[in-house]
Design an enzyme around this catalytic site. Structure first.
Site, PDB file in Angstrom:
ATOM      1  N   ARG A 207      -1.223  -0.010  -9.706  1.00 12.23           N
ATOM      2  CA  ARG A 207      -0.118  -0.970  -9.921  1.00 12.23           C
ATOM      3  C   ARG A 207      -0.666  -2.386 -10.059  1.00 12.23           C
ATOM      4  O   ARG A 207      -1.803  -2.650  -9.648  1.00 12.23           O
ATOM      5  CB  ARG A 207       0.808  -0.934  -8.688  1.00 12.23           C
ATOM      6  CG  ARG A 207       1.371   0.432  -8.386  1.00 12.23           C
ATOM      7  CD  ARG A 207       1.214   0.771  -6.892  1.00 12.23           C
ATOM      8  NE  ARG A 207       1.522   2.198  -6.678  1.00 12.23           N
ATOM      9  CZ  ARG A 207       2.755   2.672  -6.570  1.00 12.23           C
ATOM     10  NH1 ARG A 207       3.771   1.849  -6.598  1.00 12.23           N
ATOM     11  NH2 ARG A 207       2.959   3.963  -6.420  1.00 12.23           N
TER      12      ARG A 207
ATOM     13  N   GLY B 240       0.812  -1.225   0.000  1.00 12.17           N
ATOM     14  CA  GLY B 240       0.000   0.000   0.000  1.00 12.17           C
ATOM     15  C   GLY B 240       0.838   1.265   0.000  1.00 12.17           C
ATOM     16  O   GLY B 240       2.066   1.228   0.083  1.00 12.17           O
TER      17      GLY B 240
ATOM     18  N   ASP C 118       8.364   5.549   8.352  1.00  9.40           N
ATOM     19  CA  ASP C 118       7.923   6.852   8.857  1.00  9.40           C
ATOM     20  C   ASP C 118       7.070   7.679   7.896  1.00  9.40           C
ATOM     21  O   ASP C 118       6.636   8.775   8.247  1.00  9.40           O
ATOM     22  CB  ASP C 118       9.148   7.677   9.291  1.00  9.40           C
ATOM     23  CG  ASP C 118      10.119   7.903   8.135  1.00  9.40           C
ATOM     24  OD1 ASP C 118       9.800   7.501   6.997  1.00  9.40           O
ATOM     25  OD2 ASP C 118      11.195   8.475   8.380  1.00  9.40           O
ATOM     26  N   GLY C 119       6.893   7.200   6.676  1.00  7.99           N
ATOM     27  CA  GLY C 119       6.066   7.952   5.730  1.00  7.99           C
ATOM     28  C   GLY C 119       6.756   9.155   5.119  1.00  7.99           C
ATOM     29  O   GLY C 119       6.153   9.935   4.388  1.00  7.99           O
TER      30      GLY C 119
ATOM     31  N   LYS D 108       4.625  12.420  -2.232  1.00  9.01           N
ATOM     32  CA  LYS D 108       5.476  11.334  -1.729  1.00  9.01           C
ATOM     33  C   LYS D 108       6.326  11.882  -0.598  1.00  9.01           C
ATOM     34  O   LYS D 108       7.112  12.808  -0.799  1.00  9.01           O
ATOM     35  CB  LYS D 108       6.358  10.797  -2.858  1.00  9.01           C
ATOM     36  CG  LYS D 108       7.119   9.531  -2.487  1.00  9.01           C
ATOM     37  CD  LYS D 108       7.744   8.910  -3.716  1.00  9.01           C
ATOM     38  CE  LYS D 108       8.597   7.692  -3.361  1.00  9.01           C
ATOM     39  NZ  LYS D 108       9.178   7.070  -4.573  1.00  9.01           N
TER      40      LYS D 108
ATOM     41  N   ASP E  89       4.546  -4.367  -7.108  1.00  5.95           N
ATOM     42  CA  ASP E  89       3.912  -3.142  -6.609  1.00  5.95           C
ATOM     43  C   ASP E  89       4.531  -1.916  -7.267  1.00  5.95           C
ATOM     44  O   ASP E  89       4.032  -0.802  -7.098  1.00  5.95           O
ATOM     45  CB  ASP E  89       4.040  -3.037  -5.082  1.00  5.95           C
ATOM     46  CG  ASP E  89       5.481  -3.159  -4.611  1.00  5.95           C
ATOM     47  OD1 ASP E  89       6.102  -4.191  -4.896  1.00  5.95           O
ATOM     48  OD2 ASP E  89       6.004  -2.218  -3.988  1.00  5.95           O
TER      49      ASP E  89
ATOM     50  N   ARG F 145       3.879  14.068  -7.316  1.00  2.00           N
ATOM     51  CA  ARG F 145       3.964  13.387  -8.604  1.00  2.00           C
ATOM     52  C   ARG F 145       2.593  13.253  -9.240  1.00  2.00           C
ATOM     53  O   ARG F 145       1.559  13.278  -8.550  1.00  2.00           O
ATOM     54  CB  ARG F 145       4.726  12.075  -8.487  1.00  2.00           C
ATOM     55  CG  ARG F 145       4.238  11.148  -7.418  1.00  2.00           C
ATOM     56  CD  ARG F 145       5.160   9.949  -7.339  1.00  2.00           C
ATOM     57  NE  ARG F 145       4.545   8.895  -6.545  1.00  2.00           N
ATOM     58  CZ  ARG F 145       5.080   7.703  -6.347  1.00  2.00           C
ATOM     59  NH1 ARG F 145       6.237   7.401  -6.893  1.00  2.00           N
ATOM     60  NH2 ARG F 145       4.466   6.802  -5.603  1.00  2.00           N
TER      61      ARG F 145
HETATM   62  P1  AMP Z   1       9.247   0.585  -2.696  1.00  2.00           P
HETATM   63  O1  AMP Z   1       9.745  -0.767  -3.088  1.00  2.00           O
HETATM   64  O2  AMP Z   1      10.300   1.558  -2.324  1.00  2.00           O
HETATM   65  O3  AMP Z   1       8.329   1.138  -3.743  1.00  2.00           O
HETATM   66  O4  AMP Z   1       8.385   0.443  -1.351  1.00  2.00           O
HETATM   67  C1  AMP Z   1       7.721  -0.724  -0.961  1.00  2.00           C
HETATM   68  C2  AMP Z   1       6.683  -0.431   0.090  1.00  2.00           C
HETATM   69  O5  AMP Z   1       7.266   0.186   1.236  1.00  2.00           O
HETATM   70  C3  AMP Z   1       5.565   0.491  -0.357  1.00  2.00           C
HETATM   71  O6  AMP Z   1       4.377   0.039   0.222  1.00  2.00           O
HETATM   72  C4  AMP Z   1       5.979   1.824   0.208  1.00  2.00           C
HETATM   73  O7  AMP Z   1       4.887   2.669   0.409  1.00  2.00           O
HETATM   74  C5  AMP Z   1       6.618   1.422   1.520  1.00  2.00           C
HETATM   75  N1  AMP Z   1       7.603   2.405   1.999  1.00  2.00           N
HETATM   76  C6  AMP Z   1       8.833   2.658   1.497  1.00  2.00           C
HETATM   77  N2  AMP Z   1       9.442   3.636   2.192  1.00  2.00           N
HETATM   78  C7  AMP Z   1       8.582   4.035   3.155  1.00  2.00           C
HETATM   79  C8  AMP Z   1       8.619   5.004   4.207  1.00  2.00           C
HETATM   80  N3  AMP Z   1       9.672   5.781   4.417  1.00  2.00           N
HETATM   81  N4  AMP Z   1       7.533   5.117   4.988  1.00  2.00           N
HETATM   82  C9  AMP Z   1       6.462   4.345   4.810  1.00  2.00           C
HETATM   83  N5  AMP Z   1       6.351   3.397   3.855  1.00  2.00           N
HETATM   84  C10 AMP Z   1       7.405   3.236   3.039  1.00  2.00           C
HETATM   85 MG    MG Z   2       6.827   1.212  -4.543  1.00  2.00          MG
END
Ligand code: AMP
Ligand code: MG
Length: 517
Positions: free
Chosen positions: A199, A99, A134-135, A122, A269, A192
């Protein structure tokens, strides 16, 4: 100003729970979630073409209300904030619910021409999908996403776009190589923009949970909203729709292989249903040609997502999407036709892209050998991919000379060792060109239209990051300007087309990146 029409919220079920804590969300496509305001937002850069597409002029971009909205500190009329539920296969394994963990939608903007764009911040704070993270996002990865998505667009590669880059005035702690060295880094938020951020993993999560009803609803919604030109009946034409997704993905991959882009994290994803490049993380550009190269240190040992494997991985990802859609299909075997279509379209697109890169009138069967031998030579001799193809346009077909591509070598010893091989290859290639008989000027123009002079080399992005972290964003603006015209010679910008300097060969951020962003 922006006008919103939020169909995703209106037409798909939302999460009844409002608590913003990490949790599993069932039976819903999205969760309402507020952005978390930041201390001192500042607009560092924006892409005027994206602003224009949203009917935003220079004055609009300077308005404090808009900057506040692009930082997640305020909402403009019509904006609604939410995060999506999706799942995914990560590095070959089903990972369950993922998610939008740090992406928060602002809604769907509709411009004066009636075009629809999802807007997403983002790094604007945690959501129910943040799991243990941490989002937030750091400035370095935000600069990389902002610049690269625009660079890809101007290269003619399908991609999500970036409207803005806002620094937050707050620190974000990251352990860049997951080796026990956390550092407080400057934070940022990118806004963005894409017609859809949906996805493969959106479909996979509902299928994995056996929620056939929600999967059906989501498929119908996606076809209606994101593929309006197809006019398909989802109940009857599921396989036809899947075939379109396969085709778009094939075209995307042929582009990546044409320009030397390595995505780095091709998890399901991170695969767009529209065939866009999405989620710029530890991506990289091929400097010295190396099919096994990956910029992602997390993937260094298995090299699942290295340059040469990308087309096969995209197909594997499409198979996972097919598995999810098969739940709805009266005859799942029909979906296999889409995968075969992927193979055929990818092969055709790759050949036509490389015919153009080599300046050939069209692709002959035997050209595959010529290209294979070139790739092998480029790999052995560590030849720069971008520089080589760009230089090749100047070859004299009557007197082919190694000097024409002399600037593409990284190492003198390898240049000497492979000079004879290269001379033989160039002679073969020149003979092939003479067979075509295209006038030199026509051939060069054809080649220069597909062989970029300027790509966002890893070390260039890193230089822009280093300066921005010291408070100087000027190189971001310079790169943004140059990447607008990647196929044109830009006098005075030679430094931005230069091969990777030696200092960058093994430097973190230039040749090594991680998912930590
Ligand atoms: P990615 O492979 O970087 O696209 O991320 C995989 C998953 O991890 C996705 O669900 C992202 O939303 C989550 N994610 C990555 N970095 C963070 C972050 N700093 N805080 C919260 N969720 C994250
Ligand atoms: Mg991702």
């Amino acid at each position: 100003m922006l006008r919103f029409d939020n169909r995703f919220l209106r037409e798909l079920p939302g999460d009844p729970e409002q608590i913003n804590e990490p949790r599993q969300v069932h039976g819903a496509c999205w969760s309402a979630v507020a952005t978390t305001p930041v201390a001192a937002p500042r607009l560092v850069a924006y892409a005027r073409e994206v602003a224009e597409a949203l009917d935003l002029g220079e004055q609009d971009m300077a308005r404090p209300e808009l900057v506040a909205a692009l930082a997640g500190n305020a909402l403009l009329p019509g904006m609604v904030t939410y995060a999506c539920c999706y799942g995914g296969h990560q590095f070959g394994h089903w990972a369950g619910q993922l998610g939008d963990g740090r992406a928060i939608f602002l809604g769907e903007a509709v411009n004066r021409a009636g075009q629809r764009f999802e807007l997403q911040l983002k790094g604007a704070g945690p959501t129910p999908y943040s799991r243990r993270a941490d989002g937030r996002a750091v400035l370095r990865s935000s600069i990389r996403e902002f610049l690269c998505s625009e660079a890809m667009h101007h290269l003619g590669v399908p991609t999500t776009r970036s409207l803005s880059l806002v620094s937050t005035g707050e620190k974000v702690v990251r352990d860049m190589f997951y080796d026990g060295h956390p550092v407080a880094e400057p934070g940022a938020v990118v806004c963005r923009v894409a017609p859809s951020f949906t996805r493969f993993g959106h479909f996979e999560i509902f299928a994995a949970r056996g929620d056939q009803q929600l999967l059906q609803r989501f498929v119908e919604f996606t076809i209606r909203r994101d593929f309006p030109e197809l006019d398909l009946d989802p109940a009857r034409d599921l396989a036809g729709w899947f075939s379109v997704i396969c085709e778009r993905t094939a075209r995307l991959l042929a582009h990546w292989m044409r320009v030397g882009f390595v995505h780095g994290v091709m998890n399901t994803d991170n695969m767009s249903i529209l065939g866009l490049t999405i989620d710029y993380g530890p991506y990289g550009w091929i400097d010295n040609f190396d099919p096994g190269w990956t910029p992602n240190t997390t993937d260094a040992s298995s090299r699942r997502y290295c340059f040469a494997r990308q087309p096969a991985i995209a197909r594997w990802n499409l198979e996972r999407l097919a598995d999810a859609l098969a739940v709805l299909s009266p005859s799942p075997a029909d979906l296999a036709a889409g995968l075969e279509h992927y193979d055929a379209v990818y092969a055709a697109e790759f050949c036509s892209a490389y015919a153009a890169k080599l300046g050939l009138r069209d692709w002959h069967h035997d050209d595959a050998d010529l290209l294979e031998d070139l790739f092998d030579l480029m790999h052995r001799a560590e030849i720069d991919m971008t520089d080589f193809f760009r230089s090749l346009a100047a070859l004299d077909v009557d007197r082919p000379a190694v000097e024409t591509v002399g600037s593409s070598f990284y190492r003198d010893d390898l240049r000497q060792r492979h000079a004879d091989d290269l001379a033989r290859w160039l002679a073969r290639y020149a003979a092939r060109l003479r067979l075509d008989g295209l006038p030199a000027g026509v051939r060069a123009a054809r080649m220069n239209a597909v062989n970029p002079r300027y790509v966002l080399r890893n070390y260039l992005a890193q230089q822009a990051i280093d300066a921005a972290e010291q408070g100087n964003p000027q190189m971001i603006h310079e790169l943004l300007e140059v990447i607008r015209h990647p196929y044109s010679e830009q006098p005075g910008r030679e430094a931005i087309s230069a091969r990777r300097p030696d200092w960058a060969r093994h430097r973190p951020g230039c040749s090594m990146l991680s998912c930590s962003s």
